[in-house]
Enzyme design. Structure first.
Site, PDB file in Angstrom:
ATOM      1  N   GLU A 242      11.830  15.573  14.518  1.00  0.00           N
ATOM      2  CA  GLU A 242      12.312  15.437  13.151  1.00  0.00           C
ATOM      3  C   GLU A 242      11.728  16.614  12.353  1.00  0.00           C
ATOM      4  O   GLU A 242      10.532  16.880  12.428  1.00  0.00           O
ATOM      5  CB  GLU A 242      11.794  14.107  12.595  1.00  0.00           C
ATOM      6  CG  GLU A 242      12.330  13.774  11.240  1.00  0.00           C
ATOM      7  CD  GLU A 242      11.886  12.394  10.774  1.00  0.00           C
ATOM      8  OE1 GLU A 242      10.753  11.987  11.092  1.00  0.00           O
ATOM      9  OE2 GLU A 242      12.668  11.739  10.065  1.00  0.00           O
TER      10      GLU A 242
ATOM     11  N   CYS B 120      14.335  10.628   5.858  1.00  0.00           N
ATOM     12  CA  CYS B 120      14.497  10.258   7.272  1.00  0.00           C
ATOM     13  C   CYS B 120      15.963  10.247   7.677  1.00  0.00           C
ATOM     14  O   CYS B 120      16.275  10.160   8.856  1.00  0.00           O
ATOM     15  CB  CYS B 120      13.822   8.935   7.566  1.00  0.00           C
ATOM     16  SG  CYS B 120      14.263   7.688   6.387  1.00  0.00           S
TER      17      CYS B 120
ATOM     18  N   LYS C 175       0.864  -1.184   0.000  1.00  0.00           N
ATOM     19  CA  LYS C 175       0.000   0.000   0.000  1.00  0.00           C
ATOM     20  C   LYS C 175       0.899   1.232   0.000  1.00  0.00           C
ATOM     21  O   LYS C 175       1.521   1.563   1.005  1.00  0.00           O
ATOM     22  CB  LYS C 175      -0.891   0.047   1.247  1.00  0.00           C
ATOM     23  CG  LYS C 175      -1.935   1.170   1.112  1.00  0.00           C
ATOM     24  CD  LYS C 175      -2.378   1.773   2.412  1.00  0.00           C
ATOM     25  CE  LYS C 175      -1.405   2.745   2.997  1.00  0.00           C
ATOM     26  NZ  LYS C 175      -1.211   3.983   2.214  1.00  0.00           N
TER      27      LYS C 175
ATOM     28  N   GLU D 263      11.029   1.070   9.428  1.00  0.00           N
ATOM     29  CA  GLU D 263      11.991   2.148   9.143  1.00  0.00           C
ATOM     30  C   GLU D 263      11.282   3.432   9.515  1.00  0.00           C
ATOM     31  O   GLU D 263      10.450   3.922   8.750  1.00  0.00           O
ATOM     32  CB  GLU D 263      12.358   2.169   7.656  1.00  0.00           C
ATOM     33  CG  GLU D 263      13.070   0.936   7.155  1.00  0.00           C
ATOM     34  CD  GLU D 263      14.506   0.820   7.638  1.00  0.00           C
ATOM     35  OE1 GLU D 263      14.994   1.772   8.287  1.00  0.00           O
ATOM     36  OE2 GLU D 263      15.117  -0.213   7.374  1.00  0.00           O
TER      37      GLU D 263
END
Ligand code: ADP
Length: 485
Positions: free
Chosen positions: A388, A290, A181, A256
């Site tokens: 982040e 990331c 997906k 991840e």
């Protein structure tokens, strides 16, 4: 509309069991170009029922797929790899249109994503087991590695193609089947990959792509006991949720998740190389990866010189704009929410004493374009140190000693990528060992490669992608104890 050499790569249907199909409800989701806001096309808004069907098809396809010789699976994967390269330009155009990154970066991602398929085509043939000296007379002990079974994957919008090949290639190489997906913001790259898989000869049901409601599809992926493994790339919050949901069926997980990468510039560093490292890592994909540098720690003695070199380089290196325009190397941010997060981090930092050295605001182009930004006098007390960023802010922190900077670098729940620049071999060993991260870039801002294990520690996730380790995540160990010999 997009101008492609091969318009049949632009699919607006999902791909289940070798068939292009719509949602049972007939509902669709619109997909925008983040540079213009224009609607690019639509994909089916599927849910639990279609996910269930795709999983059943993947399960039926599993037995014959795992029964193929590894070299035959490898040959199919090599064809898929070749088709990606042959169609690189069209795939890059589709990616830039739905994701916003420059065409140069998009071409780079296609080559990088294809490299995983090539790598795992090779690894397919090298899934070795073991024999173990027995612990009792008349016995033999063998260890075989087998494909884990039907795998599900949920992938993000920042690397719409490579985050799929990193999962699908080892899965298929190992003899597993997969239902993917993709992110609802970037489904067309995934659907183009499915079309190329079909052309490469991947059998029906072995690789499926469904689009639609993430909560419903994720719910089915995690609850369905036929799915033996889930691989997810995305935020730590969603990863945590998927891990909780997977508890009911004890699924193997690869996660991840987010990062908060430190980048340390020691006083003995080659400062020009360190500036290059920041440019490459911080501003890639407009800061939306990331492994992007999130916090730049600069030693007192070189702080002023490094900041002025960085600001000069940022001002002359970047052209913000539509990724299709020549010379542009900073596309838009993915959506308004991303811009609001970047603005909030800048406001918070400025209110606590930081200074803007470059950029600092939305770009004059409007929309979700943002100026490449450098902030000075940033401290651990600011939000940008903890969260982040996922945007083009380079915050500069000061430090004086190695111990202090290692403690600051490790002061986060994340542990994905880290970077440092130094020319002192003793320091390189000490600091590399002390950083609590899955990856350390030493004198480089770029470390991702299909030959190396990508992944994090702490709340950045579980498992590794790429390298000889990447295929292990799709294998289970079976121990045979043969007695009565
Ligand atoms: P990002 O902040 O990068 O958008 P997300 O973690 O929200 O990261 O998204 C990554 C992927 O996770 C996307 O494919 C998205 O559709 C999917 N996703 C988001 N929420 C859920 C959920 N509750 N269950 C399953 N998948 C989800």
């Amino acid at each position: 509309m997009l101008t492609l050499k091969d318009p049949s790569l632009f699919k607006q249907q999902a791909y289940i069991n070798g068939q292009w199909c719509d949602a049972e409800s007939g509902e669709k989701i619109a997909v925008n170009n983040p540079a213009t806001g224009d609607i690019l096309g639509h994909v089916p808004k599927m849910g639990a029922s279609e996910a269930n069907r795709a999983i059943a098809n993947a399960n039926a396809a599993w037995k014959p797929w795992r029964a193929l010789l590894a070299k035959d699976r490898a040959a199919i994967l090599r064809r898929w790899h070749g088709l990606m390269l042959e169609n690189c330009e069209d795939l890059a155009i589709i990616m830039t249109a739905e994701q916003g990154k420059s065409l140069t970066e998009a071409r780079g991602e296609i080559a990088y994503g294809a490299a995983y398929i090539e790598w795992f085509a090779e690894e397919a043939k090298r899934i070795y087991g073991d024999t173990i000296p027995a612990s009792a007379p008349g016995r033999r002990i063998m260890v075989n590695k087998e494909p884990i079974g039907v795998c599900a994957a949920i992938t993000p919008w920042n690397f719409p193609s490579a985050m799929i090949t990193r999962k699908a290639a080892p899965a298929l190489a190992a003899g597993c089947t997969m239902v993917v997906k993709p992110a609802e913001l970037t489904p067309f790259s995934a659907l183009a990959l499915a079309e190329l898989a079909r052309r490469a000869g991947v059998p029906d049901g072995v690789f499926n792509v469904i689009t639609g409601n993430p909560v419903e599809i994720g719910g089915e992926f995690t609850a369905n006991p036929t799915v033996r493994k889930l691989s997810f790339t995305g935020s730590t919050a969603v990863g945590r949720l998927l891990m909780q949901q997977s508890a009911s069926s004890i699924k193997k997980l690869s996660l991840e998740l987010g990062g908060n990468a430190p980048f340390i510039v020691f006083k003995d560093a080659d400062l020009d190389a360190a500036v290059e490292g920041v440019l490459a890592s911080k501003y890639r994909n407009s800061g939306q990866t990331c492994v992007c540098v999130n916090r730049i720690y600069v030693q007192d003695e070189v702080y002023d010189l490094f900041s002025s070199k960085l600001v000069e380089a940022v001002k002359k290196s970047f052209v913000v704009g539509n990724g299709f325009d020549a010379g542009v190397n900073q596309g838009p941010l993915i959506n308004e929410a991303a811009v609001l997060k970047v603005e909030a981090q800048i406001d918070d930092a400025l209110s606590k004493g930081a200074r803007v050295l470059a950029g600092g605001k939305r770009h004059a182009l409007g929309g979700t374009f943002f100026e490449p930004t450098v902030l000075a006098d940033v401290t651990q007390a600011m939000a940008v140190a903890r969260e982040e960023t996922f945007g083009p802010i380079a915050p500069l922190f000061r430090f004086s000693s190695d111990e202090e900077v290692v403690a600051m670098a490790n002061d986060t729940e994340f542990g994905l990528a880290s970077y440092f620049f130094s020319r002192d071999i003793g320091r390189i060993w000490r600091v590399a060992e002390q950083l609590e991260y899955g990856m350390v870039g030493i004198n480089t801002g770029i470390l991702s490669s299909e030959v190396a294990p990508f992944g994090g520690v702490k709340q950045s996730g579980l498992g590794r992608e790429g390298s000889k380790y990447g295929i292990e995540d799709y294998l289970v160990i079976k121990y045979w104890c043969i007695a009565g010999m």
